[in-house]
Design an enzyme around this catalytic site. Structure first.
Site, PDB file in Angstrom:
ATOM      1  N   CYS B  84      29.852 -22.792   0.186  1.00 42.95           N
ATOM      2  CA  CYS B  84      30.594 -22.320  -0.991  1.00 42.95           C
ATOM      3  C   CYS B  84      31.747 -23.254  -1.343  1.00 42.95           C
ATOM      4  O   CYS B  84      32.410 -23.058  -2.364  1.00 42.95           O
ATOM      5  CB  CYS B  84      31.100 -20.910  -0.757  1.00 42.95           C
ATOM      6  SG  CYS B  84      29.781 -19.793  -0.229  1.00 42.95           S
ATOM      7  N   ILE B 210      26.588 -11.817  -7.543  1.00 41.41           N
ATOM      8  CA  ILE B 210      25.648 -12.939  -7.552  1.00 41.41           C
ATOM      9  C   ILE B 210      25.692 -13.533  -8.961  1.00 41.41           C
ATOM     10  O   ILE B 210      25.562 -12.807  -9.952  1.00 41.41           O
ATOM     11  CB  ILE B 210      24.239 -12.455  -7.175  1.00 41.41           C
ATOM     12  CG1 ILE B 210      24.236 -11.989  -5.717  1.00 41.41           C
ATOM     13  CG2 ILE B 210      23.202 -13.542  -7.409  1.00 41.41           C
ATOM     14  CD1 ILE B 210      22.978 -11.229  -5.325  1.00 41.41           C
ATOM     15  N   LYS B 330      35.732 -12.718  -7.133  1.00 40.18           N
ATOM     16  CA  LYS B 330      35.477 -11.285  -7.117  1.00 40.18           C
ATOM     17  C   LYS B 330      34.988 -10.755  -8.472  1.00 40.18           C
ATOM     18  O   LYS B 330      34.009 -10.020  -8.536  1.00 40.18           O
ATOM     19  CB  LYS B 330      36.787 -10.597  -6.699  1.00 40.18           C
ATOM     20  CG  LYS B 330      36.780  -9.121  -6.608  1.00 40.18           C
ATOM     21  CD  LYS B 330      35.885  -8.651  -5.495  1.00 40.18           C
ATOM     22  CE  LYS B 330      35.272  -7.315  -5.822  1.00 40.18           C
ATOM     23  NZ  LYS B 330      34.397  -7.266  -6.957  1.00 40.18           N
ATOM     24  N   HIS B 334      30.841 -15.918  -8.720  1.00 37.70           N
ATOM     25  CA  HIS B 334      30.821 -16.934  -7.666  1.00 37.70           C
ATOM     26  C   HIS B 334      29.480 -17.665  -7.630  1.00 37.70           C
ATOM     27  O   HIS B 334      28.648 -17.416  -6.758  1.00 37.70           O
ATOM     28  CB  HIS B 334      31.114 -16.256  -6.323  1.00 37.70           C
ATOM     29  CG  HIS B 334      31.166 -17.178  -5.156  1.00 37.70           C
ATOM     30  ND1 HIS B 334      31.528 -18.511  -5.247  1.00 37.70           N
ATOM     31  CD2 HIS B 334      30.893 -16.952  -3.836  1.00 37.70           C
ATOM     32  CE1 HIS B 334      31.470 -19.061  -4.031  1.00 37.70           C
ATOM     33  NE2 HIS B 334      31.084 -18.148  -3.171  1.00 37.70           N
TER      34      HIS B 334
END
Lengths: 147, 388
Positions: B84, B210, B330, B334
């Site tokens: 990430c 997602i 959040k 992401h």
């Protein structure tokens, strides 16, 4: 290693990991340790902390202490039939192990009753989903962690 | 060392774009970045591109040349992978390249395509950022790993699910005006508390969604900006990176993220600033507990005090130190390989004054971006400052 999975694909070969699991299953679980006492898990050529190539096998404590845990409700596909299950990080002296917590009954279902500080033993069990081997923790009989 | 300026930033809307290819997403972000920068594509000397799971999601390896085509640049192009933190490390290498005088113009960013896969396969894909032998095979999922850290944190310092719900509520509120955010809706603390569990103590609203999306930055030397009369008022003054043991169980302490401590220390030293100079932060809140750990690693709060920062209003939009005004991972979303670039794009907009939430930080001069990979086995921190 297990036989080919139902999809017909051969599982990947992880020689040192399989040997380590065999030892744990035989009650001879071990960590690798360098002369400075840093513990690690195989496969290793050198100590990950200090780079020492002088690694020896050191037995894991029979009883470990739960340092943290989580009850997983949304699993990956390989754990689809195992959820909900409790996963935990347990201190066994030279190293910590990560695995799933099951109840006293060796054949029982996943029993996500666990708390930080619990004393547990480590063994090898099978994933409900596909029978693959994995590290399983069970409540220690005497409930008192070593040291 | 040459000063590095952000000449332009570009983002796709973050969200669900299952029918769009990765090359199309990154092409859009790059197009917007060039429009924002007013830099000639022919001047780009390198492309640094972040991506994590494109081989799984799109059956597409070797993505960097494809993304150079999509961006319309012809130059050495490299894909960076650090879970990430993939875009974070891509940007960091771009910053170092310009700072060292090796290039005047570098295009950096990243892309991730995720919603074209079923949720279970995304869960599996994200899990490969953990240790396959000793974590994934032991049942650790990505949310499960952060749940392990959350319970370790509660045990070490105290705190509760309700504290984490305040983090979720804050970041959702920040996302409402952000045109690029995936979830532009408020979530109350009570709603977050009542959501179903994913990996206890983390519930649905503790987790990022997602997301598909891309980010792109045009980074230039200050000399190039001056020579070409660019409007590039924000500088990247510090960069730092840290690495920790891969498996959570191998770390010294389970409720701390030393890789981010190291990255922050290096970035602050590089910039010549201290934590107390920071006016605004974008941090890697893939899960609510991750924001808490980030705030403490960045030195913005003492260990054990980050947990109450949102509840006490310190890090809210109207607080003394607004955190994740973009909505964070959040609520903004992401797309993992794009996130590190998007954080710097959002921080740039906040500092320039053209972000919908800039009104909350009108006098901000120093911003910090914190991007993490896995359970923070990788961490990248950047310091941005208003240069003029």
């Amino acid at each position: 290693m297990s036989d080919a999975d139902p999809s017909g694909e051969s599982p990947p070969t992880d020689r040192d990991y399989a040997e380590w699991l065999d030892a744990l299953a035989d009650g001879e679980g071990f960590a690798l340790a360098c002369p400075d006492g840093h513990g690690s898990l195989p496969p290793r050529r050198v100590c990950p902390e200090c780079g020492s190539p002088d690694l020896s096998r050191e037995p894991l404590r029979e009883t470990g202490t739960v340092e943290t845990y989580s009850v997983v409700h949304v699993p990956s596909p390989r754990f689809a039939d195992d959820a909900p299950y409790a996963t935990a990080v347990v201190d066994f002296g030279p190293t910590r192990l990560t695995g799933i917590v099951r109840g006293d009954d060796p054949d029982g279902d996943a029993a996500p009753e666990v708390a930080i500080g619990d004393a547990v033993t480590a063994a090898v069990g099978e994933r409900a989903t596909d029978g693959e081997r994995l590290v399983v923790f069970r409540p220690a009989a005497d409930r008192s962690p070593d040291e | 060392m040459t000063e590095v300026r952000v000449a332009g930033v570009g983002l796709t809307p973050f969200g669900s774009h299952p029918e769009r290819t990765g090359r199309d997403l990154f092409g859009e972000a790059a197009l917007r970045a060039f429009e924002d920068a007013a830099v000639d594509r022919a001047d780009v000397e390198e492309l640094n591109y972040g991506n994590f799971m494109g081989a799984l999601a799109e059956h597409q390896g070797h993505q960097a040349p494809l993304m150079a085509e999509a961006a319309g640049v012809r130059c050495p192009a490299t894909r960076y992978e650090s879970a990430c933190a993939s875009a974070g490390v891509a940007v960091r290498e771009a910053v170092r390249t310009v700072a060292a005088g090796d290039a005047d113009v570098v295009l950096a960013g990243g892309m991730e395509r995720m919603t074209n896969l079923p949720t279970a396969e995304v869960t599996e894909g994200l899990a490969i950022a953990a240790d396959d032998l000793f974590e994934v095979r032991a049942g650790v999922t990505f949310p499960g790993a952060y749940a392990l850290m959350a319970n370790a944190y509660f045990d070490a310092y105290g705190g509760s699910r309700e504290d984490l719900a305040h983090v979720a509520s804050k970041n959702h509120a920040n996302a409402v005006p952000n045109e690029y955010a995936q979830y532009r809706k408020e979530v109350s603390v009570a709603e977050a508390m009542d959501a179903p569990p994913v990996a206890e103590p983390l519930h649905l609203y503790d987790a990022c969604p997602i997301t598909d999306g891309a980010s792109a930055l045009v980074l230039v030397s200050a000399e190039y900006a001056e020579r070409n009369d660019l409007d590039a008022s924000v500088a990247v003054t510090g960069t730092g990176q840290g690495t920790d043991r891969m498996a959570l169980g191998d770390r010294d302490r389970l409720a701390r993220t030393p890789a981010a401590d190291d990255a922050a220390d290096a970035a602050y030293a590089d910039a010549g600033v201290e934590a107390s100079d920071v006016d605004v932060a974008e941090v890697h809140d893939c899960f609510t507990i991750a924001e808490v750990l980030a705030l403490e690693s960045l030195g913005l709060f003492e260990p054990g005090e980050g947990i109450s920062a949102a509840r006490e209003g310190v890090t809210t939009a109207d607080g003394d130190l607004p955190v994740n005004l973009s909505g964070g991972l959040k609520a903004k979303g992401h797309p993992v390989g794009a996130t590190g670039g998007s954080q710097i794009a959002e921080l740039t907009r906040l500092l320039r004054g053209d972000h919908p939430n800039s009104e909350h930080v009108p006098d901000a001069e120093v911003g910090v971006a914190h991007n993490a990979g896995g359970t923070v086995a990788s961490a990248v921190v950047h310091v941005l400052e208003v240069a003029e």
